[in-house]
Design a protein around this motif. Structure first.
Motif, short mmCIF file in Angstrom:
data_model
loop_
_atom_site.label_atom_id
_atom_site.label_comp_id
_atom_site.label_asym_id
_atom_site.label_seq_id
_atom_site.Cartn_x
_atom_site.Cartn_y
_atom_site.Cartn_z
N ASP A 195 -11.78 7.19 -6.50
CA ASP A 195 -10.94 7.80 -6.39
C ASP A 195 -9.81 7.09 -5.24
OD1 ASP A 195 -11.71 8.67 -4.00
OD2 ASP A 195 -11.61 11.02 -4.58
N HIS A 196 -10.22 6.10 -4.94
CA HIS A 196 -9.42 5.37 -3.99
C HIS A 196 -8.23 4.75 -4.41
CE1 HIS A 196 -8.36 2.80 -0.43
NE2 HIS A 196 -9.23 2.74 -0.01
N ALA A 197 -7.16 4.91 -4.31
CA ALA A 197 -6.10 4.55 -5.02
C ALA A 197 -5.76 3.20 -4.95
CB ALA A 197 -4.59 5.15 -4.44
N LEU A 198 -6.08 2.51 -3.81
CA LEU A 198 -6.13 1.03 -3.45
C LEU A 198 -7.04 0.20 -4.15
CD1 LEU A 198 -4.99 0.84 0.10
CD2 LEU A 198 -3.26 1.08 -2.01
N ILE A 236 -8.45 1.47 -7.33
CA ILE A 236 -8.18 1.78 -8.49
C ILE A 236 -6.73 0.76 -8.90
CG2 ILE A 236 -6.92 3.44 -10.25
CD1 ILE A 236 -8.37 5.53 -8.81
N ALA A 237 -6.09 0.44 -8.06
CA ALA A 237 -4.75 -0.47 -8.42
C ALA A 237 -5.52 -1.69 -8.54
CB ALA A 237 -3.70 -0.38 -7.43
N ILE A 281 -13.75 5.26 -12.81
CA ILE A 281 -12.02 5.66 -12.61
C ILE A 281 -11.75 6.87 -13.38
CG2 ILE A 281 -9.81 4.84 -12.68
CD1 ILE A 281 -10.88 1.80 -12.20
N LEU A 316 -7.82 -2.13 -11.65
CA LEU A 316 -6.90 -2.08 -13.18
C LEU A 316 -6.11 -3.25 -13.13
CD1 LEU A 316 -6.30 1.94 -13.48
CD2 LEU A 316 -7.81 0.41 -14.62
N PRO A 336 1.01 -1.28 0.10
CA PRO A 336 0.20 0.05 0.26
C PRO A 336 0.78 1.32 0.00
CG PRO A 336 -0.83 -1.63 1.91
CD PRO A 336 0.36 -2.16 1.10
#
Lengths: 184, 184
Positions: free
Chosen positions: A168-171, A173-174, A162, A177, A117
Protein backbone atom coordinates in the motif's frame (compact mmCIF):
# COMPACT_ATOMS: atom_id res chain seq x y z
CA UNK A 1 -9.40 26.25 -24.73
CA UNK A 2 -8.49 26.49 -21.06
CA UNK A 3 -5.99 29.14 -19.98
CA UNK A 4 -3.43 27.58 -17.66
CA UNK A 5 -2.61 29.11 -14.28
CA UNK A 6 0.37 31.44 -13.99
CA UNK A 7 3.43 30.55 -11.88
CA UNK A 8 4.01 32.55 -8.68
CA UNK A 9 7.11 34.49 -7.69
CA UNK A 10 8.81 33.95 -4.32
CA UNK A 11 9.26 37.38 -2.71
CA UNK A 12 10.75 36.14 0.56
CA UNK A 13 11.78 32.74 1.90
CA UNK A 14 12.75 31.67 5.41
CA UNK A 15 13.51 28.33 7.05
CA UNK A 16 11.13 27.84 9.97
CA UNK A 17 11.77 24.22 11.02
CA UNK A 18 14.36 21.52 10.50
CA UNK A 19 14.92 17.88 11.30
CA UNK A 20 18.67 17.58 10.61
CA UNK A 21 19.60 15.16 7.80
CA UNK A 22 15.88 14.59 7.01
CA UNK A 23 14.08 17.75 5.89
CA UNK A 24 13.61 21.48 6.34
CA UNK A 25 10.38 23.47 6.13
CA UNK A 26 10.44 26.90 4.53
CA UNK A 27 7.80 29.60 4.55
CA UNK A 28 7.71 31.35 1.20
CA UNK A 29 5.89 34.63 0.75
CA UNK A 30 4.68 34.48 -2.86
CA UNK A 31 2.96 36.71 -5.39
CA UNK A 32 1.11 35.84 -8.56
CA UNK A 33 2.42 38.53 -10.91
CA UNK A 34 -0.69 38.74 -13.11
CA UNK A 35 -3.38 38.88 -10.42
CA UNK A 36 -1.21 40.55 -7.74
CA UNK A 37 -2.45 38.04 -5.15
CA UNK A 38 0.00 37.40 -2.27
CA UNK A 39 0.21 34.75 0.41
CA UNK A 40 2.40 32.52 2.57
CA UNK A 41 3.00 28.95 1.37
CA UNK A 42 5.02 26.15 2.95
CA UNK A 43 7.57 23.91 1.27
CA UNK A 44 9.24 20.83 2.73
CA UNK A 45 12.77 20.53 1.34
CA UNK A 46 14.04 16.97 0.98
CA UNK A 47 16.98 15.55 -0.96
CA UNK A 48 16.01 13.42 -3.95
CA UNK A 49 14.91 9.84 -3.43
CA UNK A 50 15.34 6.60 -5.39
CA UNK A 51 13.20 3.48 -5.58
CA UNK A 52 14.83 0.27 -6.87
CA UNK A 53 12.67 -2.06 -8.93
CA UNK A 54 15.04 -5.01 -8.99
CA UNK A 55 14.66 -8.37 -10.71
CA UNK A 56 16.68 -11.45 -9.74
CA UNK A 57 18.31 -13.71 -12.32
CA UNK A 58 15.26 -15.97 -11.81
CA UNK A 59 12.88 -13.15 -12.78
CA UNK A 60 11.59 -12.40 -9.28
CA UNK A 61 11.06 -8.87 -7.94
CA UNK A 62 13.02 -8.14 -4.75
CA UNK A 63 10.76 -6.57 -2.12
CA UNK A 64 11.49 -5.69 1.49
CA UNK A 65 9.36 -5.52 4.62
CA UNK A 66 10.13 -3.04 7.37
CA UNK A 67 8.47 -1.25 10.26
CA UNK A 68 7.49 2.28 9.27
CA UNK A 69 7.29 4.95 11.97
CA UNK A 70 4.88 7.14 9.96
CA UNK A 71 2.16 4.52 9.51
CA UNK A 72 3.10 2.64 12.70
CA UNK A 73 3.07 -0.73 10.99
CA UNK A 74 5.00 -3.14 8.79
CA UNK A 75 5.18 -2.22 5.11
CA UNK A 76 5.99 -4.35 2.05
CA UNK A 77 7.89 -2.14 -0.40
CA UNK A 78 10.48 -1.74 -3.10
CA UNK A 79 13.94 -0.97 -1.66
CA UNK A 80 14.85 2.70 -1.75
CA UNK A 81 15.97 5.75 0.12
CA UNK A 82 17.75 9.07 -0.01
CA UNK A 83 20.41 9.91 -2.58
CA UNK A 84 23.74 10.87 -1.06
CA UNK A 85 25.55 14.09 -2.03
CA UNK A 86 27.32 13.69 -5.39
CA UNK A 87 25.74 10.30 -6.06
CA UNK A 88 23.95 9.64 -9.33
CA UNK A 89 20.51 8.03 -9.55
CA UNK A 90 21.56 4.56 -10.68
CA UNK A 91 24.43 4.36 -8.16
CA UNK A 92 22.04 5.35 -5.37
CA UNK A 93 19.48 2.75 -6.44
CA UNK A 94 22.11 0.01 -6.55
CA UNK A 95 23.55 1.06 -3.17
CA UNK A 96 20.10 1.04 -1.53
CA UNK A 97 19.30 -2.36 -3.06
CA UNK A 98 22.55 -3.89 -1.85
CA UNK A 99 22.40 -2.35 1.64
CA UNK A 100 18.80 -3.40 2.23
CA UNK A 101 18.82 -6.83 0.58
CA UNK A 102 22.37 -8.08 -0.13
CA UNK A 103 21.45 -8.34 -3.83
CA UNK A 104 23.53 -6.60 -6.50
CA UNK A 105 25.54 -7.19 -9.66
CA UNK A 106 22.73 -6.27 -12.11
CA UNK A 107 23.49 -6.68 -15.80
CA UNK A 108 21.33 -3.65 -16.67
CA UNK A 109 20.40 -0.50 -14.72
CA UNK A 110 18.03 2.09 -16.17
CA UNK A 111 16.05 5.09 -14.93
CA UNK A 112 12.45 4.43 -15.97
CA UNK A 113 10.83 7.46 -14.37
CA UNK A 114 11.61 10.74 -12.61
CA UNK A 115 8.57 11.79 -10.66
CA UNK A 116 7.51 14.12 -7.83
CA UNK A 117 6.62 12.38 -4.54
CA UNK A 118 4.31 15.28 -3.65
CA UNK A 119 4.66 18.52 -5.61
CA UNK A 120 2.04 20.27 -3.45
CA UNK A 121 4.39 20.47 -0.45
CA UNK A 122 7.73 18.84 -1.31
CA UNK A 123 10.43 20.12 -3.67
CA UNK A 124 12.19 16.82 -4.36
CA UNK A 125 12.21 14.18 -7.07
CA UNK A 126 11.92 10.42 -6.89
CA UNK A 127 13.95 8.48 -9.46
CA UNK A 128 12.58 5.04 -10.28
CA UNK A 129 15.39 2.71 -11.35
CA UNK A 130 15.01 -0.74 -12.91
CA UNK A 131 17.85 -3.22 -12.17
CA UNK A 132 17.81 -6.56 -13.99
CA UNK A 133 19.39 -9.96 -13.33
CA UNK A 134 20.51 -9.22 -9.79
CA UNK A 135 21.92 -11.94 -7.56
CA UNK A 136 22.81 -12.28 -3.89
CA UNK A 137 26.32 -10.93 -3.45
CA UNK A 138 26.62 -10.63 0.33
CA UNK A 139 24.86 -9.84 3.60
CA UNK A 140 22.63 -6.82 4.23
CA UNK A 141 24.37 -3.65 5.47
CA UNK A 142 21.78 -2.03 7.74
CA UNK A 143 21.90 1.03 9.97
CA UNK A 144 21.78 0.17 13.69
CA UNK A 145 18.05 1.06 13.88
CA UNK A 146 17.04 -0.73 10.64
CA UNK A 147 15.40 -4.18 10.53
CA UNK A 148 14.45 -5.32 7.05
CA UNK A 149 13.33 -8.71 5.74
CA UNK A 150 13.89 -9.59 2.08
CA UNK A 151 11.16 -11.09 -0.12
CA UNK A 152 11.83 -12.16 -3.69
CA UNK A 153 8.38 -12.53 -5.28
CA UNK A 154 7.07 -13.49 -8.70
CA UNK A 155 5.82 -10.37 -10.56
CA UNK A 156 2.30 -11.88 -10.69
CA UNK A 157 2.31 -12.16 -6.89
CA UNK A 158 3.52 -8.55 -6.56
CA UNK A 159 0.77 -7.13 -8.78
CA UNK A 160 -1.83 -9.27 -6.96
CA UNK A 161 -0.51 -7.84 -3.66
CA UNK A 162 -1.02 -4.30 -5.01
CA UNK A 163 -4.59 -5.17 -6.08
CA UNK A 164 -5.23 -6.86 -2.73
CA UNK A 165 -3.85 -3.99 -0.64
CA UNK A 166 -0.94 -5.94 0.91
CA UNK A 167 1.36 -3.47 -0.85
CA UNK A 168 0.00 0.00 0.00
CA UNK A 169 3.02 2.35 -0.19
CA UNK A 170 2.04 4.81 -2.93
CA UNK A 171 5.61 5.42 -4.10
CA UNK A 172 6.29 1.68 -4.38
CA UNK A 173 2.98 1.21 -6.23
CA UNK A 174 3.81 4.01 -8.68
CA UNK A 175 7.32 2.56 -9.17
CA UNK A 176 6.15 -1.02 -9.74
CA UNK A 177 3.31 -0.04 -12.09
CA UNK A 178 5.64 2.25 -14.07
CA UNK A 179 8.09 -0.67 -14.35
CA UNK A 180 5.47 -3.29 -15.26
CA UNK A 181 5.79 -2.95 -19.08
CA UNK A 182 9.60 -3.24 -18.78
CA UNK A 183 9.96 -6.38 -16.67
CA UNK A 184 10.54 -8.85 -19.51
CA UNK B 1 12.24 -18.23 5.42
CA UNK B 2 12.79 -14.61 6.38
CA UNK B 3 11.77 -13.45 9.85
CA UNK B 4 9.88 -10.18 9.57
CA UNK B 5 10.85 -7.13 11.66
CA UNK B 6 9.04 -6.49 14.92
CA UNK B 7 6.82 -3.40 15.43
CA UNK B 8 8.09 -0.72 17.82
CA UNK B 9 6.26 0.70 20.86
CA UNK B 10 5.83 4.46 21.33
CA UNK B 11 7.05 5.31 24.85
CA UNK B 12 6.54 9.06 24.60
CA UNK B 13 5.09 11.39 21.95
CA UNK B 14 5.17 15.17 21.68
CA UNK B 15 4.10 17.68 19.04
CA UNK B 16 7.11 19.77 18.05
CA UNK B 17 5.82 21.75 15.04
CA UNK B 18 2.53 22.66 13.42
CA UNK B 19 1.23 24.39 10.33
CA UNK B 20 -2.40 24.95 11.32
CA UNK B 21 -4.98 23.17 9.13
CA UNK B 22 -2.18 21.45 7.18
CA UNK B 23 -0.03 19.16 9.34
CA UNK B 24 1.69 18.59 12.66
CA UNK B 25 5.05 16.98 13.31
CA UNK B 26 5.46 14.73 16.36
CA UNK B 27 8.63 13.35 17.90
CA UNK B 28 8.01 9.81 19.14
CA UNK B 29 10.44 8.11 21.46
CA UNK B 30 10.15 4.43 20.50
CA UNK B 31 11.45 1.09 21.66
CA UNK B 32 11.68 -2.22 19.86
CA UNK B 33 10.47 -4.61 22.56
CA UNK B 34 12.47 -7.65 21.41
CA UNK B 35 15.86 -6.00 20.85
CA UNK B 36 15.44 -3.25 23.46
CA UNK B 37 16.70 -0.64 20.96
CA UNK B 38 15.40 2.91 21.58
CA UNK B 39 15.37 6.06 19.49
CA UNK B 40 13.52 9.22 18.44
CA UNK B 41 11.50 9.09 15.23
CA UNK B 42 9.45 11.79 13.52
CA UNK B 43 5.91 11.51 12.18
CA UNK B 44 4.03 14.07 10.09
CA UNK B 45 0.32 13.91 10.94
CA UNK B 46 -1.99 14.77 8.06
CA UNK B 47 -5.72 14.19 7.61
CA UNK B 48 -6.58 11.61 4.96
CA UNK B 49 -6.51 12.57 1.30
CA UNK B 50 -8.57 11.62 -1.77
CA UNK B 51 -7.71 11.48 -5.46
CA UNK B 52 -10.56 11.50 -7.98
CA UNK B 53 -10.11 9.47 -11.13
CA UNK B 54 -13.13 10.79 -13.01
CA UNK B 55 -14.44 9.84 -16.44
CA UNK B 56 -16.80 12.05 -18.44
CA UNK B 57 -19.86 10.65 -20.21
CA UNK B 58 -17.67 10.73 -23.36
CA UNK B 59 -15.06 8.46 -21.73
CA UNK B 60 -12.43 11.15 -21.13
CA UNK B 61 -10.41 11.44 -17.91
CA UNK B 62 -10.78 14.81 -16.18
CA UNK B 63 -7.35 16.21 -15.26
CA UNK B 64 -6.41 19.59 -13.80
CA UNK B 65 -3.35 21.79 -14.08
CA UNK B 66 -2.29 24.01 -11.21
CA UNK B 67 0.75 25.78 -9.82
CA UNK B 68 2.34 23.78 -7.01
CA UNK B 69 4.29 25.61 -4.35
CA UNK B 70 6.34 22.52 -3.39
CA UNK B 71 7.78 21.89 -6.85
CA UNK B 72 7.56 25.55 -7.91
CA UNK B 73 5.94 24.70 -11.22
CA UNK B 74 2.71 23.81 -13.01
CA UNK B 75 1.51 20.25 -12.49
CA UNK B 76 -0.97 18.14 -14.50
CA UNK B 77 -2.85 15.93 -12.02
CA UNK B 78 -5.98 14.14 -11.00
CA UNK B 79 -8.28 16.34 -8.88
CA UNK B 80 -8.03 15.70 -5.16
CA UNK B 81 -7.40 17.10 -1.73
CA UNK B 82 -8.00 16.77 2.00
CA UNK B 83 -11.01 14.98 3.43
CA UNK B 84 -13.12 17.20 5.70
CA UNK B 85 -14.10 16.11 9.25
CA UNK B 86 -16.99 13.63 9.15
CA UNK B 87 -16.86 13.30 5.36
CA UNK B 88 -16.67 9.86 3.76
CA UNK B 89 -14.20 8.98 0.99
CA UNK B 90 -16.59 9.05 -1.96
CA UNK B 91 -18.27 12.29 -0.84
CA UNK B 92 -14.85 13.93 -0.48
CA UNK B 93 -13.77 12.74 -3.94
CA UNK B 94 -16.96 14.06 -5.54
CA UNK B 95 -16.69 17.38 -3.67
CA UNK B 96 -13.05 17.87 -4.76
CA UNK B 97 -13.92 16.98 -8.36
CA UNK B 98 -16.83 19.42 -8.48
CA UNK B 99 -14.96 22.26 -6.73
CA UNK B 100 -11.89 21.96 -8.96
CA UNK B 101 -13.57 21.20 -12.31
CA UNK B 102 -17.33 21.91 -12.24
CA UNK B 103 -17.92 18.26 -13.22
CA UNK B 104 -20.20 16.03 -11.13
CA UNK B 105 -23.32 13.84 -11.29
CA UNK B 106 -21.42 10.52 -11.71
CA UNK B 107 -23.55 7.41 -12.20
CA UNK B 108 -21.04 5.28 -10.29
CA UNK B 109 -18.56 6.09 -7.49
CA UNK B 110 -16.22 3.46 -6.10
CA UNK B 111 -13.11 3.32 -3.91
CA UNK B 112 -10.52 1.43 -5.94
CA UNK B 113 -7.58 1.74 -3.56
CA UNK B 114 -6.65 2.86 -0.06
CA UNK B 115 -2.94 3.50 0.02
CA UNK B 116 -0.27 5.28 2.11
CA UNK B 117 1.17 8.47 0.53
CA UNK B 118 4.40 7.93 2.47
CA UNK B 119 4.36 5.48 5.41
CA UNK B 120 7.99 6.30 6.30
CA UNK B 121 7.06 9.72 7.67
CA UNK B 122 3.31 10.31 7.26
CA UNK B 123 0.46 8.65 9.17
CA UNK B 124 -2.34 9.29 6.68
CA UNK B 125 -4.13 7.40 3.94
CA UNK B 126 -4.94 8.33 0.37
CA UNK B 127 -8.24 6.99 -0.96
CA UNK B 128 -8.38 6.59 -4.73
CA UNK B 129 -11.95 6.98 -6.00
CA UNK B 130 -13.23 6.20 -9.50
CA UNK B 131 -16.20 8.30 -10.67
CA UNK B 132 -17.86 7.35 -13.96
CA UNK B 133 -20.04 9.20 -16.48
CA UNK B 134 -19.52 12.65 -15.00
CA UNK B 135 -20.78 15.76 -16.77
CA UNK B 136 -20.34 19.51 -16.36
CA UNK B 137 -22.87 20.68 -13.78
CA UNK B 138 -21.68 24.21 -13.00
CA UNK B 139 -18.70 26.52 -12.56
CA UNK B 140 -15.58 25.73 -10.50
CA UNK B 141 -15.70 26.69 -6.82
CA UNK B 142 -12.13 27.65 -6.01
CA UNK B 143 -10.49 29.05 -2.89
CA UNK B 144 -9.30 32.65 -3.33
CA UNK B 145 -5.68 31.49 -3.83
CA UNK B 146 -6.49 28.60 -6.22
CA UNK B 147 -6.14 28.78 -10.00
CA UNK B 148 -6.90 25.53 -11.78
CA UNK B 149 -7.41 24.75 -15.47
CA UNK B 150 -9.50 21.74 -16.48
CA UNK B 151 -8.33 19.21 -19.08
CA UNK B 152 -10.56 16.34 -20.22
CA UNK B 153 -8.20 13.92 -21.99
CA UNK B 154 -8.57 10.55 -23.70
CA UNK B 155 -7.20 7.76 -21.48
CA UNK B 156 -4.59 6.92 -24.15
CA UNK B 157 -3.32 10.49 -24.01
CA UNK B 158 -3.17 10.36 -20.21
CA UNK B 159 -1.12 7.16 -20.11
CA UNK B 160 1.17 8.54 -22.83
CA UNK B 161 1.64 11.67 -20.68
CA UNK B 162 2.69 9.46 -17.74
CA UNK B 163 5.17 7.59 -19.95
CA UNK B 164 6.44 10.88 -21.39
CA UNK B 165 6.86 12.59 -18.01
CA UNK B 166 4.25 15.35 -18.60
CA UNK B 167 2.34 13.85 -15.65
CA UNK B 168 4.90 13.45 -12.84
CA UNK B 169 2.87 13.66 -9.60
CA UNK B 170 3.50 10.26 -7.97
CA UNK B 171 0.11 10.12 -6.24
CA UNK B 172 -1.72 10.91 -9.49
CA UNK B 173 0.39 8.31 -11.32
CA UNK B 174 -0.39 5.66 -8.69
CA UNK B 175 -4.10 6.59 -8.81
CA UNK B 176 -4.35 6.52 -12.61
CA UNK B 177 -2.40 3.26 -12.99
CA UNK B 178 -4.49 1.61 -10.23
CA UNK B 179 -7.63 2.75 -12.08
CA UNK B 180 -6.43 1.70 -15.55
CA UNK B 181 -8.01 -1.82 -15.53
CA UNK B 182 -11.34 -0.31 -14.39
CA UNK B 183 -11.85 2.45 -16.94
CA UNK B 184 -14.16 0.57 -19.30
Amino acid sequence: MEIDPHPWDILQSSEIFEIPRLFQIRRNHCRQPKSGKEGDFYVAHFTNWVQSVALTDRGQLILVRQYRFGSGGLSLETPGGLMEPGEDETAAALRELTEETGFGAPDSVKIIGTIRPNPAIQDNYLHVVLLKNCRKIGPQKLDPMEEISVHPMDPNEVFAAIDGGQIDHALSIASLLLAKPNLQ
